[in-house]
Design an enzyme around this catalytic site. Sequence first.
Site, PDB file in Angstrom:
ATOM      1  N   PRO A   2      95.646  91.454 -24.968  1.00 45.24           N
ATOM      2  CA  PRO A   2      94.719  90.320 -24.938  1.00 45.24           C
ATOM      3  C   PRO A   2      94.766  89.597 -23.589  1.00 45.24           C
ATOM      4  O   PRO A   2      95.836  89.198 -23.135  1.00 45.24           O
ATOM      5  CB  PRO A   2      95.205  89.412 -26.053  1.00 45.24           C
ATOM      6  CG  PRO A   2      96.072  90.250 -26.896  1.00 45.24           C
ATOM      7  CD  PRO A   2      96.654  91.291 -25.995  1.00 45.24           C
ATOM      8  N   GLU A   3      93.611  89.486 -22.974  1.00 43.81           N
ATOM      9  CA  GLU A   3      93.484  88.720 -21.744  1.00 43.81           C
ATOM     10  C   GLU A   3      92.720  87.449 -22.090  1.00 43.81           C
ATOM     11  O   GLU A   3      92.545  87.146 -23.269  1.00 43.81           O
ATOM     12  CB  GLU A   3      92.757  89.571 -20.683  1.00 43.81           C
ATOM     13  CG  GLU A   3      93.475  90.898 -20.415  1.00 43.81           C
ATOM     14  CD  GLU A   3      92.774  91.780 -19.391  1.00 43.81           C
ATOM     15  OE1 GLU A   3      92.044  91.246 -18.538  1.00 43.81           O
ATOM     16  OE2 GLU A   3      92.957  93.009 -19.446  1.00 43.81           O
TER      17      GLU A   3
END
Length: 278
Positions: A2-3
Amino acid sequence: MPELPEVETIVRDLSPRLRGRPLRNPQLFKTDVLRGISSSRFLRVLRNNRVEDVTRRAKHVVILLASGERMVVQPRMTGALIVYDRRLRADERRYVVLRATLGNGSILVYRDVRRLGTITLLDQARWEAYTARIGPEPLTSEFTGERFIERLSGTKQAIKKAIMDQRRIAGVGNIYANEALFRAGIDPSRRTDLLSSDELHRLYRTVRHVLRKAVRAGGTTVRDYRNGTGGIGSYQRTLLVYGRGGDHCTRCRTILTTTHAIDGRATTFCWRCQSVAR
Ligand SMILES: [Zn+2]
């Protein structure tokens, strides 16, 4: 992993479901995700504490509690923070690390298959020190092209490495670094200090563009990423280079190259569209 867009999506899903709710009967099934706090103290602080707010900082979910402490969750590769409004299926129960009931029949769950994610609990002073170490948020209106250039100044590092450095800019990871560099027509291995002002301004625009579009798409699901209700994102359909090594460039039909030589991560690029003299 997850960014910024994935964590932003999780936060938008969780916020209305958690705000104002008490964390009842918190249970921790694995303690190795905790950082800087014992499991007994962690559970003692959580128990019946109320969630005041859910926000994002860089790639972290920040849950502000009524006691003033913040629970900071970094889901990393295989973690998922989900609110279920039903009982969990057997496969969903399998990798549960933390769970708490919310007093309205819903359940907050942190699930992590390989337990690469981390959870920490910070008081106000430790939170301030924590957030001060991270660079500015790239989607705010104060984050101008000049600010972007200033954050990247004075380094000979490869540009891809520099934009992924969380101390310089918050939230950009491997997926969006690949995508932004392709759209800007910049070779990911170029030395940051040798890029022109034009190139940096172009990159500033493409970084913001891909992050914004990905937030709107609910993030990119390539492996384990799930949003705050257990669903998947859709930006994977928009990816131009990430995960497409060996395929044709969408612009010039050249075969895309994947290398691990820049930062140990998979970098996919088009040597024709992303060469210096373009
Ligand atoms: Zn190309």
